[in-house]
Motif scaffolding. Sequence first.
Motif, PDB file in Angstrom:
ATOM      1  N   LEU A 176       0.809  -1.441  -0.127  1.00 51.95           N
ATOM      2  CA  LEU A 176      -0.049   0.038   0.070  1.00 51.95           C
ATOM      3  C   LEU A 176       0.725   1.272  -0.112  1.00 51.95           C
ATOM      4  CD1 LEU A 176      -2.635  -1.275   2.601  1.00 51.95           C
ATOM      5  CD2 LEU A 176      -3.075  -0.465   0.463  1.00 51.95           C
ATOM      6  N   ILE A 177       1.958   1.259   0.942  1.00 60.88           N
ATOM      7  CA  ILE A 177       2.629   2.420   0.950  1.00 60.88           C
ATOM      8  C   ILE A 177       3.251   2.807  -0.528  1.00 60.88           C
ATOM      9  CG2 ILE A 177       4.798   3.474   2.329  1.00 60.88           C
ATOM     10  CD1 ILE A 177       3.528   2.194   4.924  1.00 60.88           C
ATOM     11  N   PRO A 178       4.242   1.731  -0.957  1.00 58.98           N
ATOM     12  CA  PRO A 178       4.968   2.233  -2.265  1.00 58.98           C
ATOM     13  C   PRO A 178       3.779   2.573  -3.461  1.00 58.98           C
ATOM     14  CG  PRO A 178       5.638  -0.124  -1.258  1.00 58.98           C
ATOM     15  CD  PRO A 178       4.359   0.416  -0.524  1.00 58.98           C
ATOM     16  N   TYR A 179       2.581   1.972  -3.431  1.00 56.28           N
ATOM     17  CA  TYR A 179       1.787   2.335  -4.521  1.00 56.28           C
ATOM     18  C   TYR A 179       1.402   3.756  -4.161  1.00 56.28           C
ATOM     19  CZ  TYR A 179       0.572  -1.867  -6.949  1.00 56.28           C
ATOM     20  OH  TYR A 179       0.488  -3.117  -7.691  1.00 56.28           O
ATOM     21  N   LEU A 180       1.488   4.247  -2.836  1.00 53.61           N
ATOM     22  CA  LEU A 180       1.143   5.670  -2.372  1.00 53.61           C
ATOM     23  C   LEU A 180       2.180   6.772  -2.846  1.00 53.61           C
ATOM     24  CD1 LEU A 180      -0.916   7.910  -1.474  1.00 53.61           C
ATOM     25  CD2 LEU A 180      -0.570   7.316   0.838  1.00 53.61           C
ATOM     26  N   HIS A 181       3.373   6.065  -2.512  1.00 51.24           N
ATOM     27  CA  HIS A 181       4.647   6.737  -3.143  1.00 51.24           C
ATOM     28  C   HIS A 181       4.675   7.153  -4.583  1.00 51.24           C
ATOM     29  CE1 HIS A 181       5.706   6.833   1.060  1.00 51.24           C
ATOM     30  NE2 HIS A 181       6.770   5.935   0.947  1.00 51.24           N
ATOM     31  N   LEU A 182       4.266   5.887  -5.235  1.00 48.61           N
ATOM     32  CA  LEU A 182       4.241   6.318  -6.749  1.00 48.61           C
ATOM     33  C   LEU A 182       3.010   7.121  -7.045  1.00 48.61           C
ATOM     34  CD1 LEU A 182       5.147   5.782  -9.589  1.00 48.61           C
ATOM     35  CD2 LEU A 182       3.634   3.649  -9.542  1.00 48.61           C
ATOM     36  N   SER A 183       1.997   7.054  -6.317  1.00 48.56           N
ATOM     37  CA  SER A 183       0.841   8.216  -6.579  1.00 48.56           C
ATOM     38  C   SER A 183       1.027   9.280  -6.465  1.00 48.56           C
ATOM     39  CB  SER A 183      -0.379   7.634  -5.751  1.00 48.56           C
ATOM     40  OG  SER A 183      -0.624   6.565  -5.978  1.00 48.56           O
ATOM     41  N   ASN A 184       1.970   9.597  -5.429  1.00 48.03           N
ATOM     42  CA  ASN A 184       2.560  11.037  -5.275  1.00 48.03           C
ATOM     43  C   ASN A 184       3.369  11.626  -6.170  1.00 48.03           C
ATOM     44  OD1 ASN A 184       1.452  11.854  -2.577  1.00 48.03           O
ATOM     45  ND2 ASN A 184       2.656  10.425  -1.462  1.00 48.03           N
ATOM     46  N   LYS A 185       4.251  10.743  -6.828  1.00 45.65           N
ATOM     47  CA  LYS A 185       5.282  11.198  -7.914  1.00 45.65           C
ATOM     48  C   LYS A 185       4.373  11.310  -9.307  1.00 45.65           C
ATOM     49  CE  LYS A 185       9.010  10.497  -5.703  1.00 45.65           C
ATOM     50  NZ  LYS A 185       9.664  11.800  -5.076  1.00 45.65           N
ATOM     51  N   LEU A 186       3.321  10.612  -9.249  1.00 52.25           N
ATOM     52  CA  LEU A 186       2.558  10.787 -10.510  1.00 52.25           C
ATOM     53  C   LEU A 186       1.743  12.023 -10.469  1.00 52.25           C
ATOM     54  CD1 LEU A 186       1.220   7.118 -11.404  1.00 52.25           C
ATOM     55  CD2 LEU A 186       3.157   8.356 -12.312  1.00 52.25           C
ATOM     56  N   ALA A 187       1.147  12.441  -9.211  1.00 51.57           N
ATOM     57  CA  ALA A 187       0.363  13.587  -8.925  1.00 51.57           C
ATOM     58  C   ALA A 187       1.194  14.630  -9.120  1.00 51.57           C
ATOM     59  CB  ALA A 187      -0.393  13.697  -7.693  1.00 51.57           C
ATOM     60  N   GLU A 188       2.540  14.661  -8.799  1.00 52.78           N
ATOM     61  CA  GLU A 188       3.512  15.986  -8.793  1.00 52.78           C
ATOM     62  C   GLU A 188       3.225  16.097 -10.427  1.00 52.78           C
ATOM     63  OE1 GLU A 188       7.127  14.941  -7.680  1.00 52.78           O
ATOM     64  OE2 GLU A 188       6.803  14.850  -5.527  1.00 52.78           O
ATOM     65  N   ARG A 189       2.985  15.264 -11.412  1.00 53.78           N
ATOM     66  CA  ARG A 189       3.181  15.807 -12.781  1.00 53.78           C
ATOM     67  C   ARG A 189       1.662  15.940 -13.226  1.00 53.78           C
ATOM     68  NH1 ARG A 189       7.312  13.409 -10.709  1.00 53.78           N
ATOM     69  NH2 ARG A 189       9.350  13.692 -11.767  1.00 53.78           N
ATOM     70  N   GLY A 190       0.802  15.971 -12.404  1.00 54.52           N
ATOM     71  CA  GLY A 190      -0.484  16.535 -12.888  1.00 54.52           C
ATOM     72  C   GLY A 190      -1.511  15.290 -13.290  1.00 54.52           C
ATOM     73  N   ILE A 191      -1.103  14.084 -12.840  1.00 56.52           N
ATOM     74  CA  ILE A 191      -1.796  12.848 -13.096  1.00 56.52           C
ATOM     75  C   ILE A 191      -2.923  12.632 -11.955  1.00 56.52           C
ATOM     76  CG2 ILE A 191      -1.965  10.484 -13.715  1.00 56.52           C
ATOM     77  CD1 ILE A 191       1.105  10.981 -14.702  1.00 56.52           C
ATOM     78  N   LYS A 192      -4.114  12.467 -12.395  1.00 51.96           N
ATOM     79  CA  LYS A 192      -5.146  11.979 -11.467  1.00 51.96           C
ATOM     80  C   LYS A 192      -5.160  10.693 -11.103  1.00 51.96           C
ATOM     81  CE  LYS A 192     -10.124  12.064 -10.925  1.00 51.96           C
ATOM     82  NZ  LYS A 192     -11.514  12.230 -11.578  1.00 51.96           N
ATOM     83  N   VAL A 193      -5.282  10.375  -9.709  1.00 54.16           N
ATOM     84  CA  VAL A 193      -5.080   9.011  -9.168  1.00 54.16           C
ATOM     85  C   VAL A 193      -6.328   8.652  -8.198  1.00 54.16           C
ATOM     86  CG1 VAL A 193      -3.453   7.369  -7.701  1.00 54.16           C
ATOM     87  CG2 VAL A 193      -2.653   9.289  -9.297  1.00 54.16           C
ATOM     88  N   SER A 194      -6.872   7.715  -8.675  1.00 53.06           N
ATOM     89  CA  SER A 194      -8.133   7.110  -7.921  1.00 53.06           C
ATOM     90  C   SER A 194      -7.387   5.691  -7.123  1.00 53.06           C
ATOM     91  CB  SER A 194      -9.191   6.660  -8.684  1.00 53.06           C
ATOM     92  OG  SER A 194      -9.714   7.730  -9.226  1.00 53.06           O
ATOM     93  N   TYR A 195      -7.297   5.825  -5.800  1.00 53.60           N
ATOM     94  CA  TYR A 195      -6.630   4.852  -5.127  1.00 53.60           C
ATOM     95  C   TYR A 195      -7.789   3.850  -4.445  1.00 53.60           C
ATOM     96  CZ  TYR A 195      -2.626   3.007  -2.309  1.00 53.60           C
ATOM     97  OH  TYR A 195      -1.914   2.044  -1.796  1.00 53.60           O
ATOM     98  N   LEU A 196      -7.813   2.604  -4.768  1.00 52.07           N
ATOM     99  CA  LEU A 196      -8.740   1.656  -3.912  1.00 52.07           C
ATOM    100  C   LEU A 196      -7.843   0.922  -3.063  1.00 52.07           C
ATOM    101  CD1 LEU A 196      -9.555   2.587  -6.929  1.00 52.07           C
ATOM    102  CD2 LEU A 196     -11.014   0.165  -6.851  1.00 52.07           C
ATOM    103  N   LEU A 197      -8.727   1.178  -1.717  1.00 59.34           N
ATOM    104  CA  LEU A 197      -8.015   0.312  -0.483  1.00 59.34           C
ATOM    105  C   LEU A 197      -9.126   0.104   0.609  1.00 59.34           C
ATOM    106  CD1 LEU A 197      -5.904   3.273   1.223  1.00 59.34           C
ATOM    107  CD2 LEU A 197      -7.747   3.746   0.076  1.00 59.34           C
ATOM    108  N   PRO A 198      -8.949  -0.589   1.511  1.00 65.86           N
ATOM    109  CA  PRO A 198      -9.807  -0.697   2.896  1.00 65.86           C
ATOM    110  C   PRO A 198      -9.872   0.617   3.610  1.00 65.86           C
ATOM    111  CG  PRO A 198      -8.002  -2.701   2.407  1.00 65.86           C
ATOM    112  CD  PRO A 198      -7.711  -1.585   1.758  1.00 65.86           C
TER     113      PRO A 198
END
Length: 456
Positions: free
Chosen positions: A19-41
Amino acid sequence: MATSKLHVAMFPWFAFGHLIPYLHLSNKLAERGIKVSYLLPKGASLKLQQLNHHSELIHFLTLAVPHVDGLPPGAETDSDVTFSLHDLLVSAMDKTRDQVETILSNLKPDIVFFDFARWIPAITRQLGTKSIHFSAVNACAYAFFMVPARRISVETTLEEQIQPPPGYPSATVIIKPNEAPHIAPLNDAPARASLYERLTDSLKESDAIAMRTCREIEGPYCDYLAQQYSKPVLLTGPVLSETPAAQLEEKWDKWLNKFEPGSVVYCAFGSQMRLQKEQFQEMILGFELSGFPFLVALTPPHGCSTIEEALPEGFKERIADRGWVDGGWVPQTLILKHASIGCFVSHCGFGSMWESLVSDCRIVLIPYLPAQAMAAKLMVEELKVAVEVERRVDGMIGKEGLSKAIKSVMDNETELGKSLKNNHFKWKIIFSGKNWQDEMIDIFVRDLQFILESGK
């Protein structure tokens, strides 16, 4: 396609090491303007919210995790169950398929990143979108264990499984026969067969594979995966989180400031690793025997509710203020940056491996799981930046072996000590540069766009 128009979804395995590495990658993508929908418990979303650095672009979509007989009531992630119940937790994750399919059908993201949920590609094909298997585990372990050339089944013996698959690109980053009995869960034939089938299915059915690594240290393993699966292998780099702006809490800072720079040994195995009491005590005595001041952050061992009741008799009196053993959460990134920390004793989880490489610490490794064992071999045999503690005949880490390993890396006068320090410094210069990490992500995003635009 402009990155601001990209929309990706994340659906990692319900373990914080994923979960944490996926969120770290999400942060890096969001820095570049990419929208992220993150599915989790739902419970995990509450714990991860503080790590979401771009809440305007990263949206948590919570799932209700169905109950499965045998799981504790309310169990949602690996932190809620023992390792032996992980198969049941996988079943619970599979039961979220209808929820996930509904969410993805409504969102229609361009790409879905996933790992354990092998049914994701079937959903994305129906939606006309892409699926990418993103591994939070090192490429050398995937290339060793999770390739079609291996073909693991319940009949596969332990001896057969630890043989490298045909064409494996290293003769040194392998598990040796005398180490295998101590690397859980290799001994559980149904578990390893089930995991092999699940991950190889996921890799076969995905449109591409993404690895949290770089060519500098794992290029041959990534090429081997690309050859085995006949599809692109994209690299994200280490995807390390930014160093927190917060200062180290006063209790840690005040205690660490008592010691000389580079003199303190820090040990942590992550929140999910729980030792047997005998092993815990043996390790604690090893830190005492080393003679160095030490800060140990370990979960209370099996059968103990607190660290205090697990400590060896007379230990606190002998150590006084030279050592600190803590059973709670510690701010590892900030601890490793403190000037007094000179050595990091780690289980070589992939996140800790990267954190050790960009630190100034000497590195001692005690792996427990197969991927950790492979990462340790990479660090010791190929990068030559660490030592692995030798186990006793019974598989235990003895106090003498741990003390010996710590002393060997902390000694600046020996050839080994000098060599490890010099090699580590060279790699740190490469990996700690922000430009290098940014360029890795930029290339990764371009690769994503190419896959979308080319239809490959």
